[in-house]
Design an enzyme around this catalytic site. Structure first.
Site, PDB file in Angstrom:
ATOM      1  N   GLU A   1      -2.206   0.366  13.539  1.00 21.42           N
ATOM      2  CA  GLU A   1      -3.337   0.755  12.701  1.00 21.42           C
ATOM      3  C   GLU A   1      -4.668   0.534  13.421  1.00 21.42           C
ATOM      4  OE1 GLU A   1      -4.980  -0.103   8.168  1.00 21.42           O
ATOM      5  OE2 GLU A   1      -3.614  -1.528   9.113  1.00 21.42           O
TER       6      GLU A   1
ATOM      7  N   GLU B   1       0.865  -1.190   0.000  1.00 14.71           N
ATOM      8  CA  GLU B   1       0.000   0.000   0.000  1.00 14.71           C
ATOM      9  C   GLU B   1       0.889   1.224   0.000  1.00 14.71           C
ATOM     10  OE1 GLU B   1      -4.090   1.474   2.233  1.00 14.71           O
ATOM     11  OE2 GLU B   1      -3.246  -0.507   2.612  1.00 14.71           O
TER      12      GLU B   1
END
Length: 894
Positions: free
Chosen positions: A749, A475
């Site tokens: 996260e 990502e």
């Protein structure tokens, strides 16, 4: 007798002595150095700019200006021509009318017109495919220098990545140049002073190219997103002592060959075959007869832009914290090194073995329960390097050039015994955009101190060219929602003024035709070009925050049209001022991403239209403030009216008279209160509902990316700092400290990235280095340490000092090196006694509020507060401080 004030740290556009400036009216700044006397300030300045280091002010003389301004002074002299250097200095007069003169500084113009470039794009003929790349090409040329050299500049860029060499020396210490931009519109170029690298006679210039963002993997996409191979554009301009110039530029005369770098990919890793190295390839005497002519490429028609922000550099080295652990795996054992810190970068490998032996390096953030390297959360990112030995009996040392990894643990395969591993086999090299540290925070709670360390490491790890979401899986994109919630915290920890100047250019380049802001910048297809609420809004929130922290008015002016286009897009697609209305066709956004109130729904339960309308009102109010700053009164009035209309629509749709917000989530209440969307009389009821929900959950939060950053600030602003402290000290998940208690060294996260009950969370989205929840830092700095800015006088020109002790915190220290100098707030609380050390930098003032009960006796040394030098307006527990260093003591009957 005190010394006069001196102007130091002269900067141009937030940079020290920048080369390659295109701005015809750059902003100049300096700070004042004094002997710490109280009340030190500037009363006037004079800026002089010359074409010569010690020459007359033939470019600009501001004259003596009666002003205390030291920041964002706009150059109003003659426009510079390409490659021209401007030498400048500043005289300042202090509060005693004493004059002093600074040392000289400079900025230098780049190649301002496309016609100034005579170089052509070159590279190798071989191109990679959608899944696999090719060897990194080496390029070189030789040239003769027959006259005495006065100066030499290298102007260089690439589509892909480059490492440039002159006469056996690498040029500069920047990594991953030219950086990542919206390649469909522009590519940055760098400028280096290479005068000292040239020789009389034969010289060699060359470069190694890597795939980088241009033709390597980006996110979860295949390779070759922008192009199919890396290309180089370089121009060396030599100015001789007699005034003549010589230009060596990339063209068809250059040669190319493949060498040791078999593949390089930012996400997958790098393979280096040391048997294929080309010793001396960057020297004039090297025999390049076997090399072939380069391929020449057409100009892509994009803008060659100056570098606005800091390049990526190695900023620290980490050694393993213990000997490696051996794991017997088939077909050969592996060794796992623990660097003790989740980080971003690569390693320096030091090994010895026979030629052809393959060393495989795999990188991971965590270990699995059985002690093996945990890689499931990397998704398709291989994050693996290979080094093939050349067989040097003295040992071999290697670092990758064109890849980076997110990791704490390094798994080494290819060395069969511990004896084969040299003592310094693995060293971690930390990479990030070179943003110097500006702020520190510490307190008496070691867990909170580790939280602050995790916040800074998360920032360093993800501020790499753009503010990425994560540095390890496939990502690594410039997600705008993450940057939006974190940018204020970022501006405390490090000097990010130029970093955000660069990235906000990327954001505006990625803006859609109808004014919509993307979710990621640079934009990547496959992710909608409308980022939706809280993500798209970063396009106005981040620049406004940079203005507040650094006073960067020019940033607002440069992109103001983009801001107004964005608000226009929101107006166009809102239904009765409700953004992301369920009936609308636009992207409704990511909700309160990863909130824990959604029963497994990553978007959370806060209605997307509530979030959208709240952010609509907030963004419109910010653009109204921007318009006021820029002197656009009519625009300001229009956006203020729009804000009020959106606020009324919000109240009608989402609030009841009983103080209930639609969705009944913590984030519903937080956004309503944070953006002043409720009538004043209703706010206590809304606060009560928010606190009731927190306490009903055992003093735990449920907020996701959108709500978490505002939650503690809302509680403090509305008088419930006690609840904010309970959330801070919470050690079971979900909380900020849970990850710390589990050994985290960066921000996770997810609140539950790993739990004792469930183990690892969803492997498809579970980064252990994701800075968004680190936005709690702003509350630590402004509330616990007690250092804040006054929005009416940005950039800490007037400082707000107001620590609010609470919870288990009995002492704290915050220090911020602002553009005016160091600000310090260090306090200690004991029963009946509060000690507070404060530093107010020169040329600023501060309002100080003591967190003591009414009637407390406050002294500075032995002097009562109201009589202390530098103190004015003392009323009860509040006063105004002039610049200076203070030590206060407050006592009361406990």
């Amino acid at each position: 007798m005190s010394s006069p004030t001196l102007a130091v740290q002269l900067r141009c556009n937030h940079l020290d002595h920048p080369l390659g400036v295109h701005d015809p009216a750059p902003r100049l700044s300096w700070r004042l150095a004094t002997d710490e006397r109280r009340g030190a300030r500037q009363t006037a300045y004079r800026v002089t700019v010359s074409t010569q280091r010690h020459g007359p002010a033939n470019l600009w003389d501001s004259g003596r200006v009666r002003s205390d301004a030291t920041n964002q002074i706009v150059y109003r002299g003659q426009a510079l021509s390409s490659r021209q250097r401007a030498w400048w200095r500043v005289e300042v007069w202090d509060e005693k009318n004493r004059r002093s003169e600074s040392a000289v500084a400079f900025w230098e113009a780049g190649l301002l017109a496309r016609t100034d470039w005579t170089a052509t794009w070159i590279g190798a003929a071989l191109a990679g495919g959608p899944e696999t790349g090719t060897h990194s090409p080496y390029l070189r040329t030789i040239f003769n220098v027959g006259k005495k050299v006065a100066a030499a500049r290298l102007y260089v860029t690439a589509l892909g990545l480059y490492e440039f060499h002159l006469n056996g020396h690498r040029v500069g210490d920047d990594v991953f140049t030219p950086g990542w931009t919206e390649y469909k519109k522009r590519v940055q170029y760098q400028v280096y002073d290479v005068t000292s690298l040239l020789r009389a006679g034969a010289n060699a210039a060359g470069a190694i190219l890597g795939d980088g963002w241009y033709c390597g993997h980006i996110g979860w996409r295949d390779r070759n997103y922008y192009g199919e191979r890396p290309k180089l554009l370089a121009q060396l301009v030599i100015t001789h002592a007699d005034g003549s110039t010589q230009v060596i530029a990339t063209d068809e005369s250059w040669k190319t060959a493949f060498g040791a770098i078999v593949e390089s990919d930012l996400i997958n890793g790098e393979t280096h075959d040391a048997r294929r190295e080309l010793p001396g390839w960057n020297e004039p005497v090297y025999d390049d007869s076997a090399w072939v002519p380069v391929a020449r490429f057409d100009d892509p028609g994009i803008e060659l832009s100056p570098t606005l922000g800091p390049c990526v550099r190695v900023t620290q080295e980490l050694k393993p914290i213990a000997p490696p652990t051996k794991r017997d795996e088939w077909p050969a054992p592996v060794w796992i090194f623990d660097l003790g810190q989740n980080m971003v970068g690569h390693v320096r490998l030091h090994v010895r073995g026979p030629a052809g032996q393959v060393i495989r390096l795999r990188f991971g953030e965590m270990l699995s329960p059985d002690g093996s390297l945990y890689t499931e959360n990397l998704r398709a990112a291989r994050q693996t390097d290979h080094y093939i030995l050349r067989g040097d009996p003295r040992g071999e040392t290697w670092e990758s050039k064109f890849t980076f990894h997110g990791f704490r643990y390094v798994e080494v395969r290819g060395q069969p015994t511990i004896e084969a591993l040299l003592p310094d086999a693995i060293t971690g090299l930390v990479l990030h955009s070179a943003t110097p540290r500006t702020g520190t925070f510490s307190c008496n709670d070691r867990l909170v101190n580790q939280l602050q360390s995790n916040i800074d490491w998360g920032q360093r790890s993800n501020f790499l060219e753009v503010p990425t979401d994560c540095p390890q899986r496939n990502e690594r994109l410039g997600w705008m929602g993450d940057a939006q919630v974190f940018c204020r915290t970022a501006a405390w920890n490090r000097d990010v003024a130029s970093f955000f100047n660069k990235w906000l250019r990327d954001v505006c380049d990625a803006q859609g035709a109808e004014g919509q802001m993307p979710a990621v910048a640079p934009h990547v297809e496959g992710i909608g070009d409308d980022g939706g609420p809280a993500w798209a809004d970063a396009g106005v929130i981040c620049p406004w925050t940079m203005y507040l922290c650094y006073g960067d008015r020019a940033l607002l002016a440069r992109h103001y049209a983009s801001f107004t286009r964005f608000i226009g897009h929101l107006e166009k697609y809102a239904k009765d001022y409700i953004r992301s209305h369920p009936d609308s066709k636009v992207w409704h956004g990511y909700g309160d991403w990863l909130a824990l109130d959604g029963s497994g729904n990553v978007f959370g339960n806060t209605p997307k239209d509530l979030i959208g309308t709240a952010m609509f009102a907030y963004s419109a109010s910010i653009v109204a403030k921007m318009a006021r700053v820029l002197g656009k009164a009519d625009d300001a009035a229009r956006y203020e009216r729009l804000t009020e209309r959106v606020r009324k629509a919000y109240q009608r749709r989402y609030l009841t008279g009983d103080g209930v917000a639609t969705g009944l989530t913590q984030t519903s209440y937080v956004l309503t209160l944070a953006f002043d969307l409720a009538p004043t009389a209703l706010r206590p009821k809304l606060l009560h509902e928010l606190v009731r929900d927190i306490e009903a959950r055992g003093n735990k939060l449920t907020t996701g990316f959108v709500g978490a950053s505002y939650l503690p600030l809302v509680l403090t602003r509305l008088g419930r700092t006690d609840v904010a402290y309970k959330l801070l000290h919470q050690k079971t998940w979900p909380s900020w400290l849970y990850a710390v208690t589990q050994g985290a060294t960066t921000i996770w996260e997810r609140w539950d990235g790993w739990t004792q009950e469930k183990g690892f969370q969803d492997k498809g989205m579970n980064s252990f280095n994701h800075y968004a929840y680190g936005a709690i830092g702003t509350w630590l700095y402004t509330v616990v340490a007690g250092i804040d800015l006054d929005p009416a006088t940005p950039a800490y020109k007037r400082i707000v000092l107001a620590p609010r002790p609470g919870g288990e915190i009995t002492s704290a220290r915050g220090e911020l090196h602002s553009i005016h100098g160091a600000i310090l707030s260090q306090w200690k609380l004991r029963p009946g006694r509060f000690e507070w050390e404060v530093v107010v930098p020169p040329n600023t003032t501060a309002t100080a509020t003591f967190p003591v009960p009414a009637g407390a006796r406050i002294t500075e040394g032995r002097t009562p507060l109201a009589q202390a030098a530098g103190v004015s307006g003392a009323r009860g527990s509040r006063c105004t401080l002039a610049a200076g260093h203070y030590r206060f003591t407050a006592t009361w009957k406990a």
